[in-house]
Motif scaffolding. Structure first.
Motif, PDB file in Angstrom:
ATOM      1  N   HIS A 159     -19.939  -4.403   0.533  1.00  0.00           N
ATOM      2  CA  HIS A 159     -20.711  -3.849  -0.575  1.00  0.00           C
ATOM      3  C   HIS A 159     -19.831  -3.529  -1.784  1.00  0.00           C
ATOM      4  CE1 HIS A 159     -23.679  -3.585   2.591  1.00  0.00           C
ATOM      5  NE2 HIS A 159     -22.923  -2.726   3.233  1.00  0.00           N
ATOM      6  N   GLY A 160     -18.665  -4.159  -1.867  1.00  0.00           N
ATOM      7  CA  GLY A 160     -17.757  -3.923  -2.986  1.00  0.00           C
ATOM      8  C   GLY A 160     -17.154  -2.534  -3.034  1.00  0.00           C
ATOM      9  N   GLN A 161     -17.313  -1.770  -1.953  1.00  0.00           N
ATOM     10  CA  GLN A 161     -16.815  -0.392  -1.927  1.00  0.00           C
ATOM     11  C   GLN A 161     -15.324  -0.354  -1.606  1.00  0.00           C
ATOM     12  OE1 GLN A 161     -19.221   1.789   0.855  1.00  0.00           O
ATOM     13  NE2 GLN A 161     -20.983   1.835  -0.500  1.00  0.00           N
ATOM     14  N   LEU A 162     -14.626   0.605  -2.175  1.00  0.00           N
ATOM     15  CA  LEU A 162     -13.217   0.784  -1.877  1.00  0.00           C
ATOM     16  C   LEU A 162     -13.042   1.120  -0.402  1.00  0.00           C
ATOM     17  CD1 LEU A 162     -11.955   2.775  -4.990  1.00  0.00           C
ATOM     18  CD2 LEU A 162     -11.606   0.355  -4.455  1.00  0.00           C
ATOM     19  N   PRO A 163     -11.960   0.654   0.208  1.00  0.00           N
ATOM     20  CA  PRO A 163     -11.749   0.920   1.631  1.00  0.00           C
ATOM     21  C   PRO A 163     -11.276   2.342   1.887  1.00  0.00           C
ATOM     22  CG  PRO A 163      -9.895  -0.285   0.740  1.00  0.00           C
ATOM     23  CD  PRO A 163     -10.924  -0.200  -0.357  1.00  0.00           C
ATOM     24  N   PHE A 164     -11.416   2.774   3.133  1.00  0.00           N
ATOM     25  CA  PHE A 164     -10.829   4.031   3.584  1.00  0.00           C
ATOM     26  C   PHE A 164      -9.357   3.769   3.863  1.00  0.00           C
ATOM     27  CE2 PHE A 164     -15.277   4.193   5.154  1.00  0.00           C
ATOM     28  CZ  PHE A 164     -15.715   5.242   4.359  1.00  0.00           C
ATOM     29  N   LEU A 165      -8.480   4.579   3.272  1.00  0.00           N
ATOM     30  CA  LEU A 165      -7.035   4.401   3.391  1.00  0.00           C
ATOM     31  C   LEU A 165      -6.378   5.677   3.888  1.00  0.00           C
ATOM     32  CD1 LEU A 165      -6.338   2.857  -0.144  1.00  0.00           C
ATOM     33  CD2 LEU A 165      -6.511   1.582   1.993  1.00  0.00           C
ATOM     34  N   SER A 166      -5.240   5.532   4.526  1.00  0.00           N
ATOM     35  CA  SER A 166      -4.409   6.698   4.819  1.00  0.00           C
ATOM     36  C   SER A 166      -3.736   7.119   3.515  1.00  0.00           C
ATOM     37  CB  SER A 166      -3.344   6.362   5.860  1.00  0.00           C
ATOM     38  OG  SER A 166      -2.393   5.469   5.304  1.00  0.00           O
ATOM     39  N   GLU A 167      -3.208   8.329   3.485  1.00  0.00           N
ATOM     40  CA  GLU A 167      -2.484   8.788   2.297  1.00  0.00           C
ATOM     41  C   GLU A 167      -1.288   7.879   2.036  1.00  0.00           C
ATOM     42  OE1 GLU A 167      -0.073  12.705   0.682  1.00  0.00           O
ATOM     43  OE2 GLU A 167      -1.521  12.946   2.308  1.00  0.00           O
ATOM     44  N   LYS A 168      -0.590   7.499   3.099  1.00  0.00           N
ATOM     45  CA  LYS A 168       0.576   6.609   2.972  1.00  0.00           C
ATOM     46  C   LYS A 168       0.185   5.284   2.331  1.00  0.00           C
ATOM     47  CE  LYS A 168       1.944   4.346   6.568  1.00  0.00           C
ATOM     48  NZ  LYS A 168       2.497   3.936   7.863  1.00  0.00           N
ATOM     49  N   ASP A 169      -0.900   4.687   2.796  1.00  0.00           N
ATOM     50  CA  ASP A 169      -1.326   3.395   2.252  1.00  0.00           C
ATOM     51  C   ASP A 169      -1.830   3.534   0.820  1.00  0.00           C
ATOM     52  OD1 ASP A 169      -0.597   2.260   4.634  1.00  0.00           O
ATOM     53  OD2 ASP A 169      -2.633   2.100   5.409  1.00  0.00           O
ATOM     54  N   GLY A 170      -2.458   4.651   0.489  1.00  0.00           N
ATOM     55  CA  GLY A 170      -2.914   4.886  -0.873  1.00  0.00           C
ATOM     56  C   GLY A 170      -1.784   5.066  -1.863  1.00  0.00           C
ATOM     57  N   ASN A 171      -0.610   5.455  -1.361  1.00  0.00           N
ATOM     58  CA  ASN A 171       0.559   5.668  -2.218  1.00  0.00           C
ATOM     59  C   ASN A 171       1.626   4.586  -2.044  1.00  0.00           C
ATOM     60  OD1 ASN A 171      -0.398   8.116  -3.333  1.00  0.00           O
ATOM     61  ND2 ASN A 171       0.191   9.180  -1.465  1.00  0.00           N
ATOM     62  N   ALA A 172       1.255   3.446  -1.492  1.00  0.00           N
ATOM     63  CA  ALA A 172       2.226   2.375  -1.227  1.00  0.00           C
ATOM     64  C   ALA A 172       2.815   1.819  -2.527  1.00  0.00           C
ATOM     65  CB  ALA A 172       1.547   1.260  -0.436  1.00  0.00           C
ATOM     66  N   GLN A 173       3.934   1.105  -2.380  1.00  0.00           N
ATOM     67  CA  GLN A 173       4.635   0.491  -3.512  1.00  0.00           C
ATOM     68  C   GLN A 173       3.847  -0.694  -4.081  1.00  0.00           C
ATOM     69  OE1 GLN A 173       7.642   1.098  -5.028  1.00  0.00           O
ATOM     70  NE2 GLN A 173       7.845   2.951  -3.817  1.00  0.00           N
ATOM     71  N   TRP A 174       4.049  -0.959  -5.337  1.00  0.00           N
ATOM     72  CA  TRP A 174       3.579  -2.206  -5.933  1.00  0.00           C
ATOM     73  C   TRP A 174       4.513  -3.311  -5.453  1.00  0.00           C
ATOM     74  CZ3 TRP A 174      -1.088  -1.971  -7.697  1.00  0.00           C
ATOM     75  CH2 TRP A 174      -1.563  -0.802  -8.250  1.00  0.00           C
ATOM     76  N   PHE A 175       4.003  -4.513  -5.320  1.00  0.00           N
ATOM     77  CA  PHE A 175       4.806  -5.629  -4.823  1.00  0.00           C
ATOM     78  C   PHE A 175       6.073  -5.826  -5.644  1.00  0.00           C
ATOM     79  CE2 PHE A 175       5.840 -10.198  -4.787  1.00  0.00           C
ATOM     80  CZ  PHE A 175       6.129 -10.346  -3.449  1.00  0.00           C
ATOM     81  N   LYS A 176       5.979  -5.747  -6.962  1.00  0.00           N
ATOM     82  CA  LYS A 176       7.156  -5.971  -7.823  1.00  0.00           C
ATOM     83  C   LYS A 176       8.253  -4.933  -7.607  1.00  0.00           C
ATOM     84  CE  LYS A 176       5.134  -3.629 -11.815  1.00  0.00           C
ATOM     85  NZ  LYS A 176       4.516  -3.824 -13.107  1.00  0.00           N
ATOM     86  N   ASN A 177       7.905  -3.764  -7.067  1.00  0.00           N
ATOM     87  CA  ASN A 177       8.886  -2.703  -6.804  1.00  0.00           C
ATOM     88  C   ASN A 177       9.287  -2.615  -5.333  1.00  0.00           C
ATOM     89  OD1 ASN A 177       8.658  -1.961  -9.517  1.00  0.00           O
ATOM     90  ND2 ASN A 177       6.993  -0.552  -9.066  1.00  0.00           N
ATOM     91  N   ALA A 178       8.672  -3.426  -4.500  1.00  0.00           N
ATOM     92  CA  ALA A 178       8.893  -3.328  -3.053  1.00  0.00           C
ATOM     93  C   ALA A 178      10.266  -3.860  -2.661  1.00  0.00           C
ATOM     94  CB  ALA A 178       7.814  -4.112  -2.311  1.00  0.00           C
ATOM     95  N   ILE A 179      10.808  -3.262  -1.631  1.00  0.00           N
ATOM     96  CA  ILE A 179      12.050  -3.769  -1.025  1.00  0.00           C
ATOM     97  C   ILE A 179      11.671  -5.009  -0.240  1.00  0.00           C
ATOM     98  CG2 ILE A 179      13.884  -3.270   0.611  1.00  0.00           C
ATOM     99  CD1 ILE A 179      13.490  -0.292  -0.112  1.00  0.00           C
ATOM    100  N   THR A 180      12.398  -6.079  -0.452  1.00  0.00           N
ATOM    101  CA  THR A 180      12.087  -7.336   0.225  1.00  0.00           C
ATOM    102  C   THR A 180      13.049  -7.571   1.388  1.00  0.00           C
ATOM    103  OG1 THR A 180      13.417  -8.539  -1.386  1.00  0.00           O
ATOM    104  CG2 THR A 180      11.053  -8.376  -1.822  1.00  0.00           C
ATOM    105  N   CYS A 181      12.667  -8.501   2.204  1.00  0.00           N
ATOM    106  CA  CYS A 181      13.464  -8.831   3.391  1.00  0.00           C
ATOM    107  C   CYS A 181      14.464  -9.937   3.078  1.00  0.00           C
ATOM    108  CB  CYS A 181      12.548  -9.276   4.519  1.00  0.00           C
ATOM    109  SG  CYS A 181      11.359  -8.011   4.989  1.00  0.00           S
TER     110      CYS A 181
END
Length: 181
Positions: A159-181
């Motif tokens: 229904h186009g609704q935002l998902p339920f997230l944990s606090e950790k997932d809601g505050n995750a890094q943007w891909f451009k700032n993420a530490i890569t492998c």
């Protein structure tokens, strides 16, 4: 079992052979010699089982040290499972694969080390089980935002609704700032 290639060569769908009759069904979900011969050589160290309510999104998680390969399946309900390539030197860096896994289709998704993983619960209850090639190390865990525009993951949000997230997932890094492998 049968291996199905995805758009990212290292990520594989595994379809078990199911033997069913009026009593129910039987299937083999894991066999080390078959996996090592047909997918890749790995040793699994930890099994996890989670339960999520409809509309819950978990992820996108990965570990930079003690990286975990994951063999994922649903044992109840239907989920949209996603793997994102976080390997900087990979030709598919930053690309993602999304697959619907359900108790009905019995598919599994092999996600190698160096990938972020997440899933979205499409049905009222989803039970996800997955084998890991290394132990969970909280100090090494990283998270990337589920809705990062650079990844542009096409989540099938109900229904186009935002998902339920944990606090950790809601505050995750943007891909451009993420530490890569």
């Amino acid at each position: 079992m049968r291996v199905v290639d995805t758009e990212i060569p290292d990520v594989k769908i595994i379809e078990p052979q199911v033997f069913g009759d009026e009593r129910g069904f039987f299937m083999e979900t894991w066999r080390e010699d078959w996996f090592n011969e047909n997918v890749c050589e790995r040793r699994f160290l930890q099994d996890n089982h989670s339960c999520s309510h409809q509309g819950t999104l978990r992820g996108l998680h990965y570990q930079i040290e003690h990286a975990q390969g994951k063999l994922v399946r649903s044992v109840a309900g239907t989920m949209f499972d996603v793997a994102v390539d976080m390997r900087k030197a990979s030709p598919t860096f930053g690309r993602w694969v999304g697959v619907q896994l359900s108790a009905e289709n019995k598919r599994q998704l092999w996600i190698p080390e160096g990938f972020a993983h997440g899933f979205y619960a499409l049905t009222s209850r989803v039970e996800c089980v997955y084998r890991c090639t290394d132990y969970y190390h909280p100090a090494a865990e990283q998270s990337v935002r589920w809705n990062d525009p650079d990844l542009a993951i096409n989540w099938p949000l109900l229904h186009g609704q935002l998902p339920f997230l944990s606090e950790k997932d809601g505050n995750a890094q943007w891909f451009k700032n993420a530490i890569t492998c």
